[in-house]
Scaffold this active site. Structure first.
Site, PDB file in Angstrom:
ATOM      1  N   GLY A  35     -16.757  95.912 -42.707  1.00 44.03           N
ATOM      2  CA  GLY A  35     -18.178  96.333 -42.668  1.00 44.03           C
ATOM      3  C   GLY A  35     -18.362  97.007 -41.324  1.00 44.03           C
ATOM      4  O   GLY A  35     -18.355  98.271 -40.953  1.00 44.03           O
ATOM      5  N   CYS A  80     -45.162  92.377 -31.209  1.00 47.91           N
ATOM      6  CA  CYS A  80     -46.135  91.587 -30.541  1.00 47.91           C
ATOM      7  C   CYS A  80     -45.167  90.254 -30.551  1.00 47.91           C
ATOM      8  O   CYS A  80     -45.477  89.417 -31.337  1.00 47.91           O
ATOM      9  CB  CYS A  80     -47.240  91.406 -31.523  1.00 47.91           C
ATOM     10  SG  CYS A  80     -48.503  90.769 -30.484  1.00 47.91           S
TER      11      CYS A  80
HETATM   12  C1  LIG Z   1     -17.823  88.037 -47.759  1.00 48.56           C
HETATM   13  C2  LIG Z   1     -17.798  89.163 -46.389  1.00 48.56           C
HETATM   14  N1  LIG Z   1     -17.126  89.904 -46.640  1.00 48.56           N
HETATM   15  C3  LIG Z   1     -17.305  91.075 -45.642  1.00 48.56           C
HETATM   16  C4  LIG Z   1     -18.097  90.737 -44.699  1.00 48.56           C
HETATM   17  C5  LIG Z   1     -17.974  92.058 -43.585  1.00 48.56           C
HETATM   18  O1  LIG Z   1     -17.699  91.532 -42.397  1.00 48.56           O
HETATM   19  P1  LIG Z   1     -17.409  92.422 -40.956  1.00 48.56           P
HETATM   20  O2  LIG Z   1     -18.719  93.359 -41.020  1.00 48.56           O
HETATM   21  O3  LIG Z   1     -17.427  91.669 -39.875  1.00 48.56           O
HETATM   22  O4  LIG Z   1     -16.172  93.260 -41.356  1.00 48.56           O
HETATM   23  C6  LIG Z   1     -18.857  89.812 -44.463  1.00 48.56           C
HETATM   24  C7  LIG Z   1     -19.772  89.604 -43.376  1.00 48.56           C
HETATM   25  O5  LIG Z   1     -19.445  88.839 -42.483  1.00 48.56           O
HETATM   26  C8  LIG Z   1     -18.824  88.911 -45.433  1.00 48.56           C
HETATM   27  O6  LIG Z   1     -19.715  88.020 -45.315  1.00 48.56           O
END
Ligand SMILES: Cc1ncc(COP(=O)(O)O)c(C=O)c1O
Ligand SMILES: N[C@@H](CCCC[NH3+])C(=O)O
Length: 433
Positions: free
Chosen positions: A292, A361
């Site tokens: 991600g 705030c």
């Molecule tokens: C199950 C799962 N898959 C994928 C991700 C994506 O991870 P990242 O953004 O570190 O690549 C996460 C987030 O940590 C996750 O919990």
């Protein structure tokens, strides 16, 4: 600069994806999220090419859409032929609005509601990644009601400490996620799932944490998971078709963060996996990862307008901006690092130490501490925060009734367009009666 899409023009303006950020701030207003579309696509292709090279045709990356979820991003994922990871009916709805085919989607979460299960199956979800036995029961019941056989993976906890922020480590035994191998619960859920007539077990999933740089975390997780795969094959005659190793690699927020080469890292994981498969005498399953942050993180930048500059002699200096923890809660949540720049004064020396803070705030409303900006910083200057493409817009709130900023996409050739419009004051009362 921390990423190759950040440069400076001759007249001292910060450029993002080759475009003048001061001009963009003037045109669209601040706070403003910018996303570099070409960088998003480049990152997808880097993962796709690495998977193809090291694992072959069947392996693939899935975009973890919790990192940044809006219609346009799912259109891009569709065009880039990426699978997706979703965690709620809201993400599914957004993907559907973008015309994304859910047969390539994996539904995660440690607590899928009955309504989530019904809604996603009605819309043709490809896979559930079931977290626990209760979810398998609920999926089995819905699949039986529909007269279908639903594909699922099981989320297991391999018991690994990834050395990241505590709040984003997920693969330890003491975690709200998944069924632990160490306690025998992983085997229990496997045996239970194999008995269900309307659930087809296609494999296993694990996720050790996010913003991971530690040397061999993915390799260690893969080996533990493959040992489990082999044990299930020997004991139940069940061979997993898919093994999903969870999220992607860490990204550079500050100069001291390493710049990981995805191709090299995936190559190292592939070598460890092949070696383990040979040792355990099992076939290579289809391998997935769900990046991600490393798909969208460096493709994002946030622009703010500076307001009050407060100097407390003998203490410290504060530069307040027109956004804050509602658009970027990551310092407040994790003490996360960011690089802050003064976009309209990039050719002035940065000798003024300050905390860049938001307008809420709340004393904890901090974007970053120990920031070095030019001493002339003042009201009306444009403060840029780099690497905000992941977990900023997707975690944004309306705290203090601040409308969420828009997302403006940048493309080669100087193109820019609004992907998410700025929330208006009227939007804030939309659901009030
Ligand atoms: C199950 C799962 N898959 C994928 C991700 C994506 O991870 P990242 O953004 O570190 O690549 C996460 C987030 O940590 C996750 O919990
Ligand atoms: N939201 C977190 C990461 C959690 C990712 C999902 N498991 C962050 O901003 O770093």
């Amino acid at each position: 600069m921390i990423c190759d899409n950040i440069t400076v023009s001759e007249n001292g303006r910060l450029l993002f994806a080759g475009q003048d950020t001061v001009e963009l701030a003037r045109q669209y207003g601040t706070p403003l999220y910018l996303m570099d579309e070409d960088k998003i696509r480049e990152n997808c292709r880097v993962y796709a090419a690495a998977f193809q090279k090291h694992f072959g045709d069947r392996a693939r990356p899935l975009y973890a859409s919790k990192a940044n979820s809006f219609k346009r991003i799912y259109e891009i994922m569709k065009e880039e032929q990426m699978g997706i990871d979703v965690v709620s009916s809201g993400e599914i709805y957004t993907a559907l609005q973008a015309g994304y085919d859910l047969s390539r989607a994996y539904f995660h979460s440690n607590n899928k509601t009955d309504e989530d299960i019904r809604y996603s199956m009605e819309n043709g979800i490809g896979y559930f990644v079931a977290d626990n036995v209760e979810e398998i029961r609920a999926i089995e019941a819905e699949a039986a009601r529909r007269g279908v056989r639903q594909k699922v993976l099981l989320r297991l906890t391999p018991g690994i400490d990834p050395h990241t922020y505590e709040a984003i480590a997920t693969g330890k035994v003491d975690s709200k996620f998944g069924s632990a191998i160490e306690t025998g619960q992983a085997e229990e859920i496997t045996a239970f799932t194999l008995q269900q007539p309307h659930v087809e077990l296609v494999g296993f999933h694990c996720h050790v944490g996010s913003q991971v740089f530690a040397e061999d975390v993915f390799e260690r997780a893969a080996v533990i998971m493959l040992e489990f795969v082999a044990a299930m094959k020997n004991k139940y005659g069940y061979m997993a078709q898919q093994l999903d190793l969870g999220g992607g690699y860490g990204v550079r927020y500050v100069e001291s963060d390493p710049d990981l080469d995805v191709d090299t890292k995936v190559g190292e994981v592939a070598a460890a996996i092949r070696q383990a498969c040979a040792r355990l005498e099992i076939d290579l399953p289809e391998i997935h990862m769900e990046p991600g942050r490393s798909i969208v993180g460096a493709a994002g930048m946030t622009l703010y307008t500076a307001g009050t500059v407060k100097k407390i002699p003998g203490y410290k200096n504060y530069v307040s901006v027109d956004g804050g923890m509602p658009d970027n809660p990551r310092f407040a949540l994790y003490g996360a690092s960011y690089t802050c720049l003064l976009a309209n004064k990039m050719n002035e020396p940065a000798g003024f130490e300050c905390s860049v803070v938001g307008r809420c705030c709340e004393s904890g409303d901090i974007i970053q501490e120990h920031v070095m900006l030019p001493a002339s910083v003042g009201r009306g200057d444009i403060v840029a925060v780099c690497t905000t493409g992941a977990y900023n817009y997707s975690m944004a709130s309306n705290y203090n009734r601040l409308p969420r900023p828009p997302i403006v996409m940048l493309r080669g050739g100087g193109e820019h367009y609004v992907a998410v419009r700025r929330e208006s004051l009227e939007d804030l009362c939309r659901n009030d009666r």
